[in-house]
Design a protein around this motif. Structure first.
Motif: not given
Length: 309
Positions: A103-107, A230-231, A305-308
């Protein structure tokens, strides 16, 4: 007319026999049935998480028995679900099976074993049958000829499997399989398998990631991003040899994967472990202490990665 009735009778008998085999293999008792049930349980868990951001761990058993999604969720503060299934399902089918989960927002953190990264066609021994078992025949682009063969075999239990199930039912009153143990609320395994019959030996990685796998992962990234996700990729922890060829092939794999998406791994060790006491029953499956150590390291790499935010 008589010949037609005889032919119809034989076809009916064959259909009933296939149906009985299918019920055993895919629904109640066969190894594939336990894998299907585990996948469906994980999908149900993921669907119940309403958070605008989730982390989905994707891969084969090398991710299922390696990443502690519950610990990762605790350390990162983001709902984390272990969606990993089984390597022989094949990379293409594993990726396709996530299509209606993301879904949207998933990593999405994809951690594929080298077993499936080296395949030239993205398919494994269970590709066709897994798709049929979950109600999606041909999932992952399984060719029609292979799919037809897999469907036929789906109705034919092996003598070994039937014997095992019969003995189990007589002794325990129930059937079990490799994936029949309960999973946690995060999709993690609750029982760790042990290596009992054969001694450890160090695995060698004989080639870098295949072109097919790179193409499949690149397409998967586009699908993830099209859904607003995001992958992120990760290298497996493996009990392996540190010979130059193995390390060179892993290094090339990391480099190629890094051209698609960020790759989580230890740059010094390449995630190659030489201590078998960290592992459970295979070169990819970790025991509980190994899983905690691996997950904590993974969390640190993820934070970098600073993806949070």
């Amino acid at each position: 007319m008589k010949k037609f009735l005889q032919l119809s009778s034989w076809l009916m008998i064959a259909a009933v026999a296939w149906g009985v085999g299918y019920l055993y293999n895919a629904r109640y008792g066969g190894e594939l049935s336990w894998l299907r049930i585990m996948y469906e349980q994980k999908k149900a868990i993921a669907s119940e998480v309403k958070s605008p951001k989730r982390i989905l761990i994707v891969g084969g058993s090398g991710a299922h028995y390696t990443v502690d999604a519950g610990l990762m969720q605790q350390q990162l503060g983001i709902p984390t679900i272990n969606m990993a299934t089984d390597g022989p399902v094949g990379l293409d089918v594993i990726l396709a099976s996530m299509d209606d989960v993301i879904r949207k927002g998933d990593i999405v953190v994809l951690i594929p074993e080298y077993l499936i990264l080296l395949e030239d066609d993205g398919l494994g021994d269970r590709s066709g049958q897994f798709g049929v078992a979950i109600g999606k025949p041909g999932l992952g682009g399984v060719p029609a000829k292979q799919l037809a063969q897999d469907i036929m075999l789906l109705g034919v239990p092996t003598l070994r499997a039937v014997t095992k199930s019969s003995v189990e039912f007589a002794q325990k009153g129930r059937l079990t399989g490799y994936y029949s143990d309960p999973i946690t609320a995060n999709g993690d395994p609750t029982v760790m398998k042990q290596r009992l019959k054969t001694p450890w030996w160090q695995l060698k990685i004989k080639a870098p990631v295949s072109r097919h796998a790179l193409r499949s992962i690149k397409e998967f990234k586009e699908q993830v991003e099209a859904k607003g996700g995001t992958l992120v990729l990760g290298l497996s922890w493996i009990y392996a040899s540190t010979d130059s060829k193995t390390l060179d092939n892993i290094s090339k794999t990391a480099e190629k994967l890094g051209e698609i998406a960020p790759v989580l791994y230890d740059k010094q060790t390449l995630n190659v472990k030489t201590d078998s006491s960290l592992f459970a029953d295979t070169h990819y499956h970790l025991n509980p202490p190994g899983r905690r150590t691996r997950t904590t390291e993974l969390v640190e790499q993820f934070r970098a990665l600073n993806l949070k935010e």
